[in-house]
Write a protein that holds these residues in place. Structure first.
Motif, PDB file in Angstrom:
ATOM      1  N   ASN B  23       0.824  -1.215   0.000  1.00 11.79           N
ATOM      2  CA  ASN B  23       0.000   0.000   0.000  1.00 11.79           C
ATOM      3  C   ASN B  23       0.855   1.262   0.000  1.00 11.79           C
ATOM      4  OD1 ASN B  23      -2.292  -1.500  -0.079  1.00 11.79           O
ATOM      5  ND2 ASN B  23      -2.846  -1.214   2.078  1.00 11.79           N
ATOM      6  N   PHE B  24       2.054   1.154   0.594  1.00 12.18           N
ATOM      7  CA  PHE B  24       2.960   2.307   0.580  1.00 12.18           C
ATOM      8  C   PHE B  24       3.479   2.558  -0.841  1.00 12.18           C
ATOM      9  CE2 PHE B  24       7.332   3.996   0.782  1.00 12.18           C
ATOM     10  CZ  PHE B  24       7.051   5.232   1.351  1.00 12.18           C
ATOM     11  N   ASP B  25       3.842   1.472  -1.552  1.00 13.05           N
ATOM     12  CA  ASP B  25       4.325   1.603  -2.930  1.00 13.05           C
ATOM     13  C   ASP B  25       3.259   2.229  -3.825  1.00 13.05           C
ATOM     14  OD1 ASP B  25       6.694   0.467  -2.148  1.00 13.05           O
ATOM     15  OD2 ASP B  25       6.136  -1.568  -2.775  1.00 13.05           O
ATOM     16  N   ASN B  26       1.994   1.908  -3.533  1.00 12.73           N
ATOM     17  CA  ASN B  26       0.880   2.435  -4.332  1.00 12.73           C
ATOM     18  C   ASN B  26       0.194   3.621  -3.663  1.00 12.73           C
ATOM     19  OD1 ASN B  26       1.209   0.314  -6.241  1.00 12.73           O
ATOM     20  ND2 ASN B  26       0.170  -1.055  -4.794  1.00 12.73           N
ATOM     21  N   LEU B  27       0.934   4.337  -2.838  1.00 11.59           N
ATOM     22  CA  LEU B  27       0.359   5.457  -2.082  1.00 11.59           C
ATOM     23  C   LEU B  27      -0.307   6.498  -2.995  1.00 11.59           C
ATOM     24  CD1 LEU B  27       1.803   7.122   1.015  1.00 11.59           C
ATOM     25  CD2 LEU B  27       1.479   8.604  -0.969  1.00 11.59           C
ATOM     26  N   THR B  28      -1.518   6.904  -2.621  1.00 13.67           N
ATOM     27  CA  THR B  28      -2.212   7.983  -3.333  1.00 13.67           C
ATOM     28  C   THR B  28      -2.661   9.008  -2.297  1.00 13.67           C
ATOM     29  OG1 THR B  28      -4.470   7.159  -3.078  1.00 13.67           O
ATOM     30  CG2 THR B  28      -3.195   6.282  -4.939  1.00 13.67           C
ATOM     31  N   SER B  29      -3.282  10.098  -2.778  1.00 12.49           N
ATOM     32  CA  SER B  29      -3.749  11.112  -1.827  1.00 12.49           C
ATOM     33  C   SER B  29      -4.839  10.541  -0.915  1.00 12.49           C
ATOM     34  CB  SER B  29      -4.265  12.337  -2.581  1.00 12.49           C
ATOM     35  OG  SER B  29      -5.396  11.979  -3.346  1.00 12.49           O
ATOM     36  N   LYS B  30      -5.505   9.481  -1.361  1.00  8.12           N
ATOM     37  CA  LYS B  30      -6.594   8.892  -0.573  1.00  8.12           C
ATOM     38  C   LYS B  30      -6.099   7.914   0.496  1.00  8.12           C
ATOM     39  CE  LYS B  30      -9.803  10.968  -2.897  1.00  8.12           C
ATOM     40  NZ  LYS B  30     -10.067  12.288  -2.319  1.00  8.12           N
ATOM     41  N   SER B  31      -4.804   7.567   0.470  1.00  8.43           N
ATOM     42  CA  SER B  31      -4.300   6.572   1.434  1.00  8.43           C
ATOM     43  C   SER B  31      -4.531   7.031   2.867  1.00  8.43           C
ATOM     44  CB  SER B  31      -2.809   6.323   1.219  1.00  8.43           C
ATOM     45  OG  SER B  31      -2.563   5.865  -0.079  1.00  8.43           O
ATOM     46  N   ASP B  32      -4.997   6.070   3.668  1.00  2.00           N
ATOM     47  CA  ASP B  32      -5.285   6.315   5.076  1.00  2.00           C
ATOM     48  C   ASP B  32      -4.107   5.774   5.892  1.00  2.00           C
ATOM     49  OD1 ASP B  32      -7.975   6.343   7.109  1.00  2.00           O
ATOM     50  OD2 ASP B  32      -6.351   4.997   7.681  1.00  2.00           O
ATOM     51  N   PHE B  33      -3.628   6.559   6.847  1.00  2.00           N
ATOM     52  CA  PHE B  33      -2.427   6.167   7.595  1.00  2.00           C
ATOM     53  C   PHE B  33      -2.617   4.873   8.385  1.00  2.00           C
ATOM     54  CE2 PHE B  33      -1.013  10.882   7.859  1.00  2.00           C
ATOM     55  CZ  PHE B  33      -0.403  10.765   6.618  1.00  2.00           C
ATOM     56  N   ILE B  34      -3.759   4.758   9.058  1.00  2.00           N
ATOM     57  CA  ILE B  34      -3.942   3.612   9.953  1.00  2.00           C
ATOM     58  C   ILE B  34      -4.425   2.376   9.188  1.00  2.00           C
ATOM     59  CG2 ILE B  34      -5.284   2.730  11.923  1.00  2.00           C
ATOM     60  CD1 ILE B  34      -4.859   5.428  13.257  1.00  2.00           C
ATOM     61  N   ASN B  35      -5.497   2.537   8.377  1.00  2.00           N
ATOM     62  CA  ASN B  35      -6.064   1.357   7.705  1.00  2.00           C
ATOM     63  C   ASN B  35      -5.236   0.890   6.515  1.00  2.00           C
ATOM     64  OD1 ASN B  35      -8.318   1.230   9.458  1.00  2.00           O
ATOM     65  ND2 ASN B  35      -9.188   2.962   8.367  1.00  2.00           N
ATOM     66  N   ASP B  36      -4.737   1.811   5.684  1.00  2.00           N
ATOM     67  CA  ASP B  36      -4.010   1.403   4.480  1.00  2.00           C
ATOM     68  C   ASP B  36      -2.519   1.189   4.753  1.00  2.00           C
ATOM     69  OD1 ASP B  36      -6.404   1.685   3.106  1.00  2.00           O
ATOM     70  OD2 ASP B  36      -5.997   3.782   2.612  1.00  2.00           O
ATOM     71  N   LEU B  37      -1.891   2.166   5.368  1.00  2.00           N
ATOM     72  CA  LEU B  37      -0.437   2.058   5.582  1.00  2.00           C
ATOM     73  C   LEU B  37      -0.111   1.328   6.883  1.00  2.00           C
ATOM     74  CD1 LEU B  37       0.639   5.643   4.423  1.00  2.00           C
ATOM     75  CD2 LEU B  37       0.391   3.565   3.054  1.00  2.00           C
ATOM     76  N   GLN B  38      -1.134   1.090   7.697  1.00  2.00           N
ATOM     77  CA  GLN B  38      -1.000   0.389   8.968  1.00  2.00           C
ATOM     78  C   GLN B  38       0.078   0.989   9.862  1.00  2.00           C
ATOM     79  OE1 GLN B  38      -1.132  -3.885   8.411  1.00  2.00           O
ATOM     80  NE2 GLN B  38      -3.007  -3.687   7.210  1.00  2.00           N
ATOM     81  N   ILE B  39       0.052   2.304   9.918  1.00  2.00           N
ATOM     82  CA  ILE B  39       0.940   2.999  10.842  1.00  2.00           C
ATOM     83  C   ILE B  39       0.317   2.892  12.231  1.00  2.00           C
ATOM     84  CG2 ILE B  39       1.921   5.251  11.482  1.00  2.00           C
ATOM     85  CD1 ILE B  39       1.905   5.985   8.506  1.00  2.00           C
ATOM     86  N   ASN B  40       1.149   2.482  13.188  1.00  2.00           N
ATOM     87  CA  ASN B  40       0.752   2.367  14.576  1.00  2.00           C
ATOM     88  C   ASN B  40       0.348   3.764  15.100  1.00  2.00           C
ATOM     89  OD1 ASN B  40       1.258   2.410  17.401  1.00  2.00           O
ATOM     90  ND2 ASN B  40       2.495   0.562  17.132  1.00  2.00           N
ATOM     91  N   SER B  41      -0.737   3.838  15.882  1.00  2.00           N
ATOM     92  CA  SER B  41      -1.214   5.169  16.287  1.00  2.00           C
ATOM     93  C   SER B  41      -0.172   5.957  17.094  1.00  2.00           C
ATOM     94  CB  SER B  41      -2.540   5.080  17.028  1.00  2.00           C
ATOM     95  OG  SER B  41      -2.432   4.210  18.117  1.00  2.00           O
ATOM     96  N   ALA B  42       0.671   5.250  17.851  1.00  2.00           N
ATOM     97  CA  ALA B  42       1.713   5.967  18.611  1.00  2.00           C
ATOM     98  C   ALA B  42       2.727   6.610  17.658  1.00  2.00           C
ATOM     99  CB  ALA B  42       2.416   5.028  19.580  1.00  2.00           C
ATOM    100  N   ASN B  43       2.908   6.006  16.475  1.00  2.00           N
ATOM    101  CA  ASN B  43       3.827   6.574  15.490  1.00  2.00           C
ATOM    102  C   ASN B  43       3.207   7.713  14.686  1.00  2.00           C
ATOM    103  OD1 ASN B  43       5.389   3.410  15.040  1.00  2.00           O
ATOM    104  ND2 ASN B  43       6.336   5.220  15.909  1.00  2.00           N
ATOM    105  N   LEU B  44       1.864   7.861  14.773  1.00  2.00           N
ATOM    106  CA  LEU B  44       1.240   9.025  14.131  1.00  2.00           C
ATOM    107  C   LEU B  44       1.753  10.307  14.779  1.00  2.00           C
ATOM    108  CD1 LEU B  44      -2.549   8.391  13.417  1.00  2.00           C
ATOM    109  CD2 LEU B  44      -0.639   8.414  11.835  1.00  2.00           C
ATOM    110  N   VAL B  45       2.041  10.225  16.072  1.00  2.00           N
ATOM    111  CA  VAL B  45       2.628  11.382  16.764  1.00  2.00           C
ATOM    112  C   VAL B  45       3.970  11.735  16.124  1.00  2.00           C
ATOM    113  CG1 VAL B  45       3.310  12.350  18.995  1.00  2.00           C
ATOM    114  CG2 VAL B  45       1.548  10.581  18.910  1.00  2.00           C
ATOM    115  N   ASP B  46       4.768  10.705  15.799  1.00  2.00           N
ATOM    116  CA  ASP B  46       6.069  10.938  15.157  1.00  2.00           C
ATOM    117  C   ASP B  46       5.895  11.563  13.773  1.00  2.00           C
ATOM    118  OD1 ASP B  46       8.056   9.769  17.072  1.00  2.00           O
ATOM    119  OD2 ASP B  46       6.776   8.019  16.801  1.00  2.00           O
TER     120      ASP B  46
END
Lengths: 174, 84
Positions: B23-46
């Protein structure tokens, strides 16, 4: 109300640096930061507050039906004792219970005494334990509604659940 | 700065926190950090802090709460850069 969150402390240590400048002030009020910094174990205290906020967020999102936001700061924690706490959000409050082990911290909203939580090391194991919990012979299925909220289908029963996974740990509240 | 230029910089910022390579390789403006890129919520702060450093801006909580997708984050950055 249901809502839960688990943090694998070992994974949290490698993935996040909560002492990074401005990190805490993004997610904690001044009072909450004091609770962390005055604790003999600031990391555990931080993740306790974090899991309380996340479980309250999940519970309120389900209850008030709002779209996803990222604002841990808007959820304000009060600690009652080592396990129990309160989280306030826009004039609403929920009680939370936190379980601390050496390896993980688990919080869940304890609005109703009828909810239960199970913790396991894989989703399969968790569903297996859930099957035994309900005394059923067929494996429960974890499904998501259109709005993204999870529920369990076990035989003909549909049960709303809250799920959380971090590192080695998987948990479910129902 | 154009939205495309901001999105390119943002892609570099989120990379270390991503848990879904495809999903990162195919990143678009619509990509969602948590559901698509599966970024951990604690890392959203980073991600928020890295964005502040990279663009030399400060993001308040009202803006931070929208930063759950590429598009919303690009919009917040663009707004902040304009008011600098």
């Amino acid at each position: 109300m249901i809502g839960n969150d688990i943090v694998d402390l070992k994974k949290a240590k490698t993935d996040s640096n909560i002492f990074r400048p401005r990190y805490m002030e993004k997610v904690l009020s001044q009072n909450e930061q004091n609770l962390v910094l005055s604790s003999p174990n600031p990391e555990q205290r931080f993740w306790r507050l974090w899991t309380m906020k996340e479980s309250a967020y999940k519970a309120f999102q389900r209850e008030l039906n709002f779209k996803s936001i990222f604002n841990p700061f808007a959820f304000y924690c009060e600690l009652i004792d080592l396990e129990n706490g309160l989280v306030h959000f826009e004039g609403n409050s929920v009680k939370t219970t936190t379980f601390n082990s050496e390896n993980y911290i688990y919080s869940s909203v304890s609005y109703s005494t009828f909810t239960r939580s199970l913790i396991a090391n894989s989703m399969e194991e968790l569903l297996q334990n859930l099957r035994m919990e309900f005394g059923e012979s067929s494996q429960p299925e974890l499904l998501k509604l259109k709005n993204g909220l999870p529920f369990i289908k076990i035989v003909s029963k549909i049960i709303p659940v809250s799920t959380t996974h971090h590192g080695l740990y998987f948990a479910i509240q129902f | 700065m154009t939205a495309e230029a901001i999105q390119d910089k943002l892609k570099v910022i989120v990379q270390p926190y991503v848990n879904h390579q495809e999903n990162f390789d195919n990143l678009t403006s619509k990509s969602d950090f948590i559901n698509d890129l599966q970024i951990n919520s604690a890392n959203l702060v980073d991600v928020v802090l890295d964005v502040e450093d990279e663009f030399d801006i400060r993001i308040e909580n009202d803006d931070m709460e929208k930063m759950i997708s590429v598009e919303a984050t690009v919009n917040v950055i663009q707004k902040k850069l304009k008011s600098k």
